[in-house]
Write an enzyme that holds these catalytic residues in place. Structure first.
Site, PDB file in Angstrom:
ATOM      1  N   CYS A 100       0.856  -1.178   0.000  1.00 16.96           N
ATOM      2  CA  CYS A 100       0.000   0.000   0.000  1.00 16.96           C
ATOM      3  C   CYS A 100       0.891   1.226   0.000  1.00 16.96           C
ATOM      4  O   CYS A 100       1.875   1.285   0.744  1.00 16.96           O
ATOM      5  CB  CYS A 100      -0.898  -0.011   1.236  1.00 16.96           C
ATOM      6  SG  CYS A 100      -2.007   1.403   1.338  1.00 16.96           S
ATOM      7  N   HIS A 142      -9.085  -3.900  -1.702  1.00 13.92           N
ATOM      8  CA  HIS A 142      -8.074  -3.110  -0.993  1.00 13.92           C
ATOM      9  C   HIS A 142      -8.396  -1.613  -1.094  1.00 13.92           C
ATOM     10  O   HIS A 142      -8.400  -0.903  -0.081  1.00 13.92           O
ATOM     11  CB  HIS A 142      -6.690  -3.406  -1.596  1.00 13.92           C
ATOM     12  CG  HIS A 142      -5.582  -2.563  -1.028  1.00 13.92           C
ATOM     13  ND1 HIS A 142      -4.536  -3.097  -0.321  1.00 13.92           N
ATOM     14  CD2 HIS A 142      -5.363  -1.220  -1.069  1.00 13.92           C
ATOM     15  CE1 HIS A 142      -3.727  -2.112   0.068  1.00 13.92           C
ATOM     16  NE2 HIS A 142      -4.201  -0.966  -0.392  1.00 13.92           N
ATOM     17  N   GLU A 143      -8.672  -1.152  -2.318  1.00 12.67           N
ATOM     18  CA  GLU A 143      -8.917   0.284  -2.496  1.00 12.67           C
ATOM     19  C   GLU A 143     -10.189   0.727  -1.786  1.00 12.67           C
ATOM     20  O   GLU A 143     -10.221   1.795  -1.165  1.00 12.67           O
ATOM     21  CB  GLU A 143      -8.979   0.641  -3.984  1.00 12.67           C
ATOM     22  CG  GLU A 143      -7.689   0.410  -4.755  1.00 12.67           C
ATOM     23  CD  GLU A 143      -6.451   0.999  -4.101  1.00 12.67           C
ATOM     24  OE1 GLU A 143      -6.574   2.042  -3.425  1.00 12.67           O
ATOM     25  OE2 GLU A 143      -5.371   0.401  -4.233  1.00 12.67           O
ATOM     26  N   HIS A 146     -10.022   1.520   1.863  1.00 10.62           N
ATOM     27  CA  HIS A 146      -9.564   2.863   2.238  1.00 10.62           C
ATOM     28  C   HIS A 146     -10.734   3.808   2.495  1.00 10.62           C
ATOM     29  O   HIS A 146     -10.605   4.778   3.239  1.00 10.62           O
ATOM     30  CB  HIS A 146      -8.677   3.463   1.141  1.00 10.62           C
ATOM     31  CG  HIS A 146      -7.271   2.940   1.128  1.00 10.62           C
ATOM     32  ND1 HIS A 146      -6.390   3.161   2.150  1.00 10.62           N
ATOM     33  CD2 HIS A 146      -6.599   2.206   0.212  1.00 10.62           C
ATOM     34  CE1 HIS A 146      -5.216   2.595   1.858  1.00 10.62           C
ATOM     35  NE2 HIS A 146      -5.321   2.007   0.690  1.00 10.62           N
TER      36      HIS A 146
HETATM   37 NI    NI Z   1      -3.654   1.062  -0.187  1.00  7.34          NI
END
Ligand code: NI
Length: 178
Positions: A100, A142-143, A146
């Site tokens: 990341c 994953h994105e 966030h």
């Molecule tokens: Ni990330």
């Protein structure tokens, strides 16, 4: 062109739930997407979420044709995804290495759903509705994490598979900033 600083783990702005986009015509949204593109291009990452550059909006950018950080990953269409919703298509979970840009220099093994459907909107407000699997599905999960204040280490289940990229993957080049 505006390359922004990428916030690093420990910054409280990375732990917030991002605000939903309500005005697809706003200058703020278009500026955010431009800055995501510019910043991701310089960072040479696979994806970036607006909160990582200090913008409190539910917007992510991801995708690549080929990427040095993940040389085995199949291409993922370059996508701006706004107000995303993800659902797992079944219970299958796979493990894979993730890094990341907000956790530079490290990689860890993270369990993610193998097959997902994701929906949202593009920059013009047009709907996006896709099925994805494997690295594509991992990247989207994953994105979008966030946007709910989650960084991948908080998804890990085995901290013995967490370490420095240069130690774990000495063959990788072009990852000095990761
Ligand atoms: Ni990330």
């Amino acid at each position: 062109m505006a390359v922004r600083d990428i916030l690093r783990m420990g910054d409280p702005r990375l732990l917030k739930v991002a605000a939903r986009v309500t005005d697809f015509g706003s200058l703020a949204l278009h500026d955010a997407v431009r800055d995501l593109h510019d910043t991701l291009a310089v960072a040479k990452g696979a994806g970036l979420a607006a909160p990582q550059i200090g913008i409190d909006l539910a917007v992510v950018l991801f995708g690549f044709e080929h990427i040095a950080r993940y040389p085995d990953a199949a291409a993922v269409p370059v996508t701006v995804l706004i107000n995303p919703v993800i659902e797992a298509l079944d219970d299958a979970v796979s493990e894979g290495w993730e890094g990341c840009l907000s956790v530079p220099g490290l990689r860890g093994v993270v369990p993610r759903y193998e097959r997902i459907r994701y929906r949202g909107f593009d920059l013009h407000g047009a709907p996006i509705d896709r099925v994805a699997e494997s690295f594509h599905a991992r990247l989207v999960q994953h994105e979008c994490d966030h946007l709910i204040g989650r960084l991948y280490p908080t998804r890990m289940t085995d901290l013995t598979r967490f370490g420095y990229t240069q130690v774990l993957f000495p063959e990788l080049t072009d990852v000095s900033a990761d």
